[in-house]
Design an enzyme around this catalytic site. Structure first.
Site: not given
Length: 527
Positions: A33, A189
């Site tokens: 991420d 997301e």
């Protein structure tokens, strides 16, 4: 004449540096991420850490290719309580942003799903206490966006939402606006917003963080939409026929940044497979150049794919210090890049009681438990590696164990274990797969110095031990797939480290680690 020649040589050198290309991933091993920002001539990047402490490493670069860890955002229990957190929980998907002299890192902690951010003026130093978002608890992947003197909080909770906030307090300042669900893929997301040439661009990951992960982009003349999708979506994906045989898969969760020279770049996550559709090192950080087409849409690396060996013009390359091959444990504190599981009891670690050694004091918490054993670790960064630790086991007591491990989860790890039994020090393997723990072979240690090793040839992990650091005895050999994400789940990768544990929580024994040596052989496999 000499000045002219010197100028030509300098120019040639600069051109060479600009055209060298680079190797992906730029941050190998469990660096999930990624988010990136620029402050002047410098780039800063953060990653998720889930159950590992300290949380959210901060990396610095001058060229987006070479990175050096300079700190961690979450270094105190008051910032994030990771007590008894497993690999599906902890610190999720941080975003880093720079605005008016301050750096902000915003994230979510699971299982509470509480959003918060911390800030600093020095990303290599300590970060503030958390500023909690009080008006929403839900899902994950928050980000901050600054525009025309206002601050906005953007997050995922079913759909993508945004509202103005007071950046000092985190309080809601305006209406919550709904920006949609992207292109309708599963799990939209990782939203980020950028402003360029009169448009607001909304970048999203969709498809879930597995093989179908990909990146889409939409845009609007207005911050709150409506947003129209890029006709060429997805702009980044390996979930197609062209890249089906690539060892790089699962590309997504991207962030964009503009360099001082005006060029644009994308940072994203992906993973390198160890075998057919399985990976053990977690999601890693990749880099790609971005160009903008005549319609004003970003094009990633020409065709929306990445390679291990990227052949493209780079920024002028500026090397950064590399992690040492051999960690000597001669500092006042654990070096950056080493982690504990959950919230550690720091009284069980010492770098001062024996100068130049790491002392491990066991508790009755073991590697098999979702808690914090006496365990310190670093990432596995390549498929082929050798990790060796030198132990002084003089003070190993009956009922106590110490060793080295390739650790993926409490019920999935491969260990070389030393234990005292009947006055003798026994070295053995321990293969933990779910509810099964198996010791393949044992050997008696000659003396009290032990050299314990975990290595991998990509297909197998090998556990071995030696009394002289020259002649190693293989104690077990196990397939990689029992440590893979596809087999065991979770969001992290294999960590390599040293540990101590005991049957008695008041055990007075300890183990001293002289050094930890980690060597890799980079893969030559490419698309």
């Amino acid at each position: 004449m000499k000045k002219g020649i010197l100028s030509i040589l300098i120019s040639i050198t600069a051109i060479t540096l600009m055209a060298q290309g680079f190797r992906n991933p730029v941050l190998p091993g469990f660096h999930a991420d990624p988010s990136v920002c620029r402050a002047g001539e410098d780039f800063y990047l953060v990653n998720s850490t889930f159950q590992y402490f300290p949380g959210v490493p901060v990396f610095h670069s001058k060229d987006l290719v070479n990175w050096e860890q300079v700190g961690n955002c979450l270094t105190r229990p008051s910032q994030a309580d990771l007590t008894n957190v497993d690999g599906n929980n902890g610190i999720y998907a941080p975003t880093i942003r720079y605005n008016e002299g301050r750096f902000y890192m915003v994230t979510t902690i699971f299982p509470s799903r509480r959003h918060f951010y911390v800030w600093t003026e020095d990303p290599a130093g300590e970060w503030s206490e958390p500023v909690v978002i009080p008006f929403d608890i839900g899902s994950c992947d928050p980000t901050l966006f600054f525009d025309n003197g206002k601050s906005y909080f953007l997050w995922k909770n079913g759909d993508i939402k945004i509202c103005e906030i007071n950046i000092e307090t985190g309080e809601q300042m305006g209406e919550i606006h709904h920006l949609g669900v992207g292109m309708g893929g599963r799990y939209p997301e990782g939203p980020h917003i950028y402003k360029k040439d009169g448009y607001y661009y909304l970048l999203l990951a969709e498809g879930g963080t597995e093989h179908g992960h990909h990146v889409n982009i939409l845009r609007s003349r207005y911050l709150f939409g409506p947003y129209e999708p890029n006709p060429a979506n997805p702009i980044l994906s390996h979930f197609n026929m062209m890249m089906q045989n690539s060892n790089i898969q699962g590309l997504g969760h991207a962030d964009l940044v503009q360099a001082p020279d005006g060029s644009w770049w994308m940072i994203c996550l992906g993973y390198r497979t160890s075998g057919y559709l399985q990976h053990v090192m977690g999601r890693e950080t990749f880099l790609a150049p971005v160009q903008w087409d005549k319609e004003g849409w970003p094009v990633v690396n020409g065709n929306g794919t990445l390679q291990t060996n990227m052949k493209c013009q780079t920024l002028p390359l500026v090397t950064m210090p590399l992690d040492p091959v051999r960690e000597e444990f001669d500092g006042a504190k654990m070096p950056l890049g080493w982690f504990h599981v959950c919230l550690p009891d720091m009284s069980r670690y010492s770098l001062t009681e024996r100068k130049g050694w790491l002392r491990l004091k066991p508790s009755d918490i073991t590697l098999d438990q979702t808690a914090s054993p006496t365990f310190v670790c670093r990432r596995q960064t390549e498929l082929k590696f050798t990790a060796t630790a030198a132990f002084d086991l003089t003070n190993l007591t009956e009922g106590m164990q110490a060793g080295i491990t390739a650790y993926a989860a409490p019920l999935n790890h491969y260990d070389v274990v030393a234990e005292r039994r009947g006055g003798k020090i026994i070295l053995k393997s321990n293969v933990r797969i779910g509810q099964t723990a198996h010791s393949e072979k044992e050997m008696i240690l000659e003396g009290t110095m032990a050299y314990l090793r975990v290595s991998s040839d990509k297909d197998f992990y090998e556990l071995s031990a030696s009394s002289d650091n020259q002649n190693f005895t293989t104690l077990a050999k196990m397939e990689y797939r029992y440590l893979s994400t596809e087999t065991i789940g979770g969001f992290t990768g294999v960590m390599l480290g040293v540990f101590a544990q005991a049957q008695d929580k008041d055990c007075k024994g300890f183990a001293d680690v002289d050094w930890f040596r980690y060597e890799t052989k980079e893969q030559t496999i490419d698309e």
